[in-house]
Design an enzyme around this catalytic site. Structure first.
Site, PDB file in Angstrom:
ATOM      1  CE  LYS A 130      -4.461   0.997   0.094  1.00 36.99           C
ATOM      2  NZ  LYS A 130      -5.797   0.228  -0.097  1.00 36.99           N
ATOM      3  CG  ASP A 170      -7.320   3.276  -0.777  1.00 41.63           C
ATOM      4  OD1 ASP A 170      -7.816   2.364  -0.642  1.00 41.63           O
ATOM      5  OD2 ASP A 170      -7.295   4.049   0.130  1.00 41.63           O
TER       6      ASP A 170
HETATM    7  P1  NDP Z   1     -12.938   7.684  -2.957  1.00 40.69           P
HETATM    8  O1  NDP Z   1     -12.023   8.738  -2.603  1.00 40.69           O
HETATM    9  O2  NDP Z   1     -13.603   7.644  -4.196  1.00 40.69           O
HETATM   10  O3  NDP Z   1     -14.209   7.992  -2.033  1.00 40.69           O
HETATM   11  C1  NDP Z   1     -13.873   7.974  -0.599  1.00 40.69           C
HETATM   12  C2  NDP Z   1     -15.337   8.773   0.171  1.00 40.69           C
HETATM   13  O4  NDP Z   1     -15.252   8.467   1.465  1.00 40.69           O
HETATM   14  C3  NDP Z   1     -15.607   9.786  -0.096  1.00 40.69           C
HETATM   15  O5  NDP Z   1     -17.048  10.147  -0.339  1.00 40.69           O
HETATM   16  C4  NDP Z   1     -15.054  10.758   1.125  1.00 40.69           C
HETATM   17  O6  NDP Z   1     -15.793  12.027   1.009  1.00 40.69           O
HETATM   18  C5  NDP Z   1     -15.241   9.930   1.945  1.00 40.69           C
HETATM   19  N1  NDP Z   1     -14.070   9.875   3.015  1.00 40.69           N
HETATM   20  C6  NDP Z   1     -12.957   9.806   2.996  1.00 40.69           C
HETATM   21  N2  NDP Z   1     -12.141   9.948   4.061  1.00 40.69           N
HETATM   22  C7  NDP Z   1     -13.254  10.225   4.697  1.00 40.69           C
HETATM   23  C8  NDP Z   1     -13.061  10.379   6.339  1.00 40.69           C
HETATM   24  N3  NDP Z   1     -11.985  10.616   7.046  1.00 40.69           N
HETATM   25  N4  NDP Z   1     -14.237  10.783   6.826  1.00 40.69           N
HETATM   26  C9  NDP Z   1     -15.675  10.508   6.245  1.00 40.69           C
HETATM   27  N5  NDP Z   1     -15.655  10.325   4.992  1.00 40.69           N
HETATM   28  C10 NDP Z   1     -14.572  10.085   4.424  1.00 40.69           C
HETATM   29  O7  NDP Z   1     -12.320   6.489  -2.347  1.00 40.69           O
HETATM   30  P2  NDP Z   1     -12.992   4.820  -2.460  1.00 40.69           P
HETATM   31  O8  NDP Z   1     -14.331   4.875  -2.605  1.00 40.69           O
HETATM   32  O9  NDP Z   1     -12.036   4.143  -3.500  1.00 40.69           O
HETATM   33  O10 NDP Z   1     -12.627   4.199  -0.986  1.00 40.69           O
HETATM   34  C11 NDP Z   1     -13.590   3.947   0.130  1.00 40.69           C
HETATM   35  C12 NDP Z   1     -13.154   3.209   0.856  1.00 40.69           C
HETATM   36  O11 NDP Z   1     -13.079   1.961   0.373  1.00 40.69           O
HETATM   37  C13 NDP Z   1     -11.638   2.994   1.517  1.00 40.69           C
HETATM   38  O12 NDP Z   1     -11.836   2.805   2.814  1.00 40.69           O
HETATM   39  C14 NDP Z   1     -10.964   2.276   0.816  1.00 40.69           C
HETATM   40  O13 NDP Z   1      -9.539   2.106   1.364  1.00 40.69           O
HETATM   41  C15 NDP Z   1     -11.710   1.153   0.430  1.00 40.69           C
HETATM   42  N6  NDP Z   1     -11.397   0.330  -0.767  1.00 40.69           N
HETATM   43  C16 NDP Z   1     -11.230   0.843  -1.913  1.00 40.69           C
HETATM   44  C17 NDP Z   1     -10.993   0.104  -3.251  1.00 40.69           C
HETATM   45  C18 NDP Z   1     -10.998   0.718  -4.321  1.00 40.69           C
HETATM   46  O14 NDP Z   1     -10.810  -0.252  -5.408  1.00 40.69           O
HETATM   47  N7  NDP Z   1     -11.050   1.937  -4.765  1.00 40.69           N
HETATM   48  C19 NDP Z   1     -10.981  -1.232  -3.013  1.00 40.69           C
HETATM   49  C20 NDP Z   1     -11.285  -1.863  -1.655  1.00 40.69           C
HETATM   50  C21 NDP Z   1     -11.193  -1.063  -0.534  1.00 40.69           C
HETATM   51  P3  NDP Z   1     -14.851  13.387   0.851  1.00 40.69           P
HETATM   52  O15 NDP Z   1     -15.351  13.388  -0.925  1.00 40.69           O
HETATM   53  O16 NDP Z   1     -15.332  14.450   1.680  1.00 40.69           O
HETATM   54  O17 NDP Z   1     -13.457  13.149   0.729  1.00 40.69           O
HETATM   55  O1  2IT Z   2      -7.855  -1.689  -0.854  1.00 39.27           O
HETATM   56  C1  2IT Z   2      -7.871  -2.087  -1.793  1.00 39.27           C
HETATM   57  O2  2IT Z   2      -7.921  -3.286  -2.019  1.00 39.27           O
HETATM   58  C2  2IT Z   2      -7.745  -1.212  -2.971  1.00 39.27           C
HETATM   59  N1  2IT Z   2      -7.656  -0.047  -2.962  1.00 39.27           N
HETATM   60  C3  2IT Z   2      -7.464  -1.940  -4.487  1.00 39.27           C
HETATM   61  C4  2IT Z   2      -6.073  -2.417  -4.507  1.00 39.27           C
HETATM   62  C5  2IT Z   2      -5.716  -2.746  -5.905  1.00 39.27           C
HETATM   63  O3  2IT Z   2      -4.846  -2.917  -6.068  1.00 39.27           O
HETATM   64  O4  2IT Z   2      -6.587  -2.790  -6.791  1.00 39.27           O
END
Ligand code: NDP
Ligand code: 2IT
Length: 457
Positions: A130, A170
């Site tokens: 990561k 992420d």
């Molecule tokens: P994005 O940046 O697309 O979206 C994040 C969302 O969460 C936004 O709505 C953001 O609000 C909100 N957010 C972020 N930080 C905070 C905080 N500290 N408190 C409250 N709300 C918050 O990210 P993703 O959708 O990709 O990621 C969301 C979660 O999913 C994370 O935990 C990530 O690690 C996990 N994840 C993502 C994967 C992926 O493929 N993208 C895979 C597996 C897990 P704002 O717009 O205000 O920042």
């Molecule tokens: O938390 C996660 O699994 C991710 N942000 C996606 C990682 C990836 O390599 O697609």
């Protein structure tokens, strides 16, 4: 570290604490995994003898670097860049990059640690890593984001490669950022390879990768429901976040006949009692992905929805205090605390599928386990994203492209197989129905066995 011939996991944990006492999130993630695998260590003395636990908590390599960049006014800024290369026992390091002001070593080590076991569950050959930066893309122009991404990748490119370490997105890193990073990587290295996943469709990306985490989390939820002969049809669902994971979680829930009543961002959340329809979701996607606006604007457009600002000083998150059947936390770590967990249960929620990584605090997790609800922890429920990243790597290596249906079918099969591994491991080690133990044990055993096979490295 044996006591009466029995391996003492607690002593190893205490050593981890004394070595990095300030790494709160990392210690939280390690503690949970250690609790689950205690029984595995007792049954398999070989793991203790080879110091698997001591080795698995120590990143193979941590890279920390300076990221200088210039804003549109000509002012110079310096951010910190990181890559944690946690474990390569079963494949090249693989895991996302997070750009968010809260990013620090503890948060990235927790995410890298979780990623090791998650990737092991996917059935694909990927190690865990990561990275990211404390850079905040919010409010920055495209040109500023590009300059930052170029500076970040100019340093990171020394340490990664299609067969070494393959980052992805992420929080704060989506298609735009991956594009800028891929462009500069290609220019510096003079190679067009699958060094990043989450690429755009017309230059090496995989169909379904943007959808994969959200879809996968809902497929996992459907598998859990199926164990009780239930489906998502007609179920009311709470979804947090409004980014990549939240959007496609909502989309798949709607497709399967469920109702979504909430979405959020870091400023607040909306409650739409009548349900977020596909048209409203399309508006959210435009609002967040194109306009890069705030979720509060949803309530301006759809006045029947209620917007509530989130106040960091509150002892609970009111998003989790609505009548519902299912909850899909899809924003960030520790967004459901003990009080939120009580509220969820009180409101009738009997399924939690974690799209985010470690969104529930340990007291919340304990409550879900005690009450025996269907609780899918992040490393299982959100593994769809990295799974399709793995499929993107496969397509890049073969220099061909699978159809939407092919990738979606593979994603479904993978989520089904992860569910099965969790159920079987939980059963085998004496805690049937406990997906936390199931996921931790199944992921751990695969990595531990690979580490044993490869000797002391
Ligand atoms: P994005 O940046 O697309 O979206 C994040 C969302 O969460 C936004 O709505 C953001 O609000 C909100 N957010 C972020 N930080 C905070 C905080 N500290 N408190 C409250 N709300 C918050 O990210 P993703 O959708 O990709 O990621 C969301 C979660 O999913 C994370 O935990 C990530 O690690 C996990 N994840 C993502 C994967 C992926 O493929 N993208 C895979 C597996 C897990 P704002 O717009 O205000 O920042
Ligand atoms: O938390 C996660 O699994 C991710 N942000 C996606 C990682 C990836 O390599 O697609």
């Amino acid at each position: 570290m044996t006591m009466h011939g029995v391996y003492n996991t607690k002593d190893v944990y205490e050593k981890v604490v004394s070595r990095d006492p300030g790494e709160k999130e990392f210690l939280q993630a390690v503690h949970e995994v250690f609790e689950s695998v205690k029984v595995v260590m007792e049954r398999n003395p070989e793991y203790g003898k080879s110091r698997i636990l001591e080795r698995i908590v120590e990143p193979e390599r941590v890279i920390i670097f300076r990221v200088p960049w210039m804003d549109d006014r000509g002012d110079v800024h310096v951010n910190r860049g990181f890559r944690i290369q946690m474990n390569s026992a079963i494949g090249p390091y693989k895991g996302g990059l997070r750009f968010h002001p809260s990013v620090n070593l503890s948060i990235l080590k927790f995410l890298a640690f979780e990623q090791v076991f998650k990737n092991a569950l996917t059935t694909l050959p990927m190690g865990g890593g990561k990275g990211g930066s404390d850079f905040d893309p919010k409010g920055k122009s495209d040109a500023e984001v590009m300059r930052f991404c170029q500076s970040f990748m100019l340093e990171l490119q020394k340490y990664i490669g299609a067969d070494t370490d393959v980052p992805a997105g992420d929080i704060g890193v989506g298609g735009r950022e991956i594009g800028y990073m891929f462009g500069i990587y290609k220019k510096v290295r003079t190679e067009f390879t699958g060094v990043l996943t989450g690429k755009s469709l017309n230059w090496g990306g995989s169909l379904i990768r943007p959808e994969a985490t959200g879809y996968g989390s809902v497929y996992f939820a459907s598998e859990m429901l199926a164990t009780q002969n239930k489906t998502l049809e007609g179920k009311t669902c709470l979804v947090s976040g409004s980014g990549n994971v939240a959007q496609y979680t909502a989309q798949k829930i709607l497709e399967l006949g469920g109702k979504v009543v909430t979405l959020s961002d870091s400023s607040g959340y909306i409650y739409d009692e009548s349900g977020i329809t596909p048209e409203k979701l399309k508006y959210v996607m435009m609002l967040k992905n194109v306009k890069r606006g705030r979720i509060s604007e949803y309530a301006d457009k759809y006045p029947k929805a209620v917007y509530t600002p989130l106040d960091g000083a509150m002892d609970h998150n009111p998003l989790w205090d609505h009548k519902a059947d299912c909850a899909f936390p899809s924003a960030t770590q520790n967004e459901i605390n003990g009080k939120d967990a009580i509220n969820l249960l009180k409101n009738g929620v009997y399924l939690v599928s974690e799209g985010a990584n470690m969104p529930t605090t340990p007291d919340g997790v304990d409550l879900f386990i005690d009450k025996k609800i269907l609780y899918g922890p992040g490393k299982a429920a959100n593994a769809g994203g990295v799974s399709v990243s793995g499929l993107e790597m496969t397509q890049n290596s073969m220099r061909l492209k699978w159809s939407r249906e092919e990738v979606d079918t593979k994603l479904k099969q993978i989520m089904k197989s992860i569910h099965k591994s969790c159920v079987e491991a939980a059963q085998e080690y004496g805690t049937p129905g406990n997906y936390v133990n199931g996921a931790n044990i199944a992921g751990f055993v695969k990595v531990a066995n690979a580490m044993l096979d490869q000797g002391l490295v």
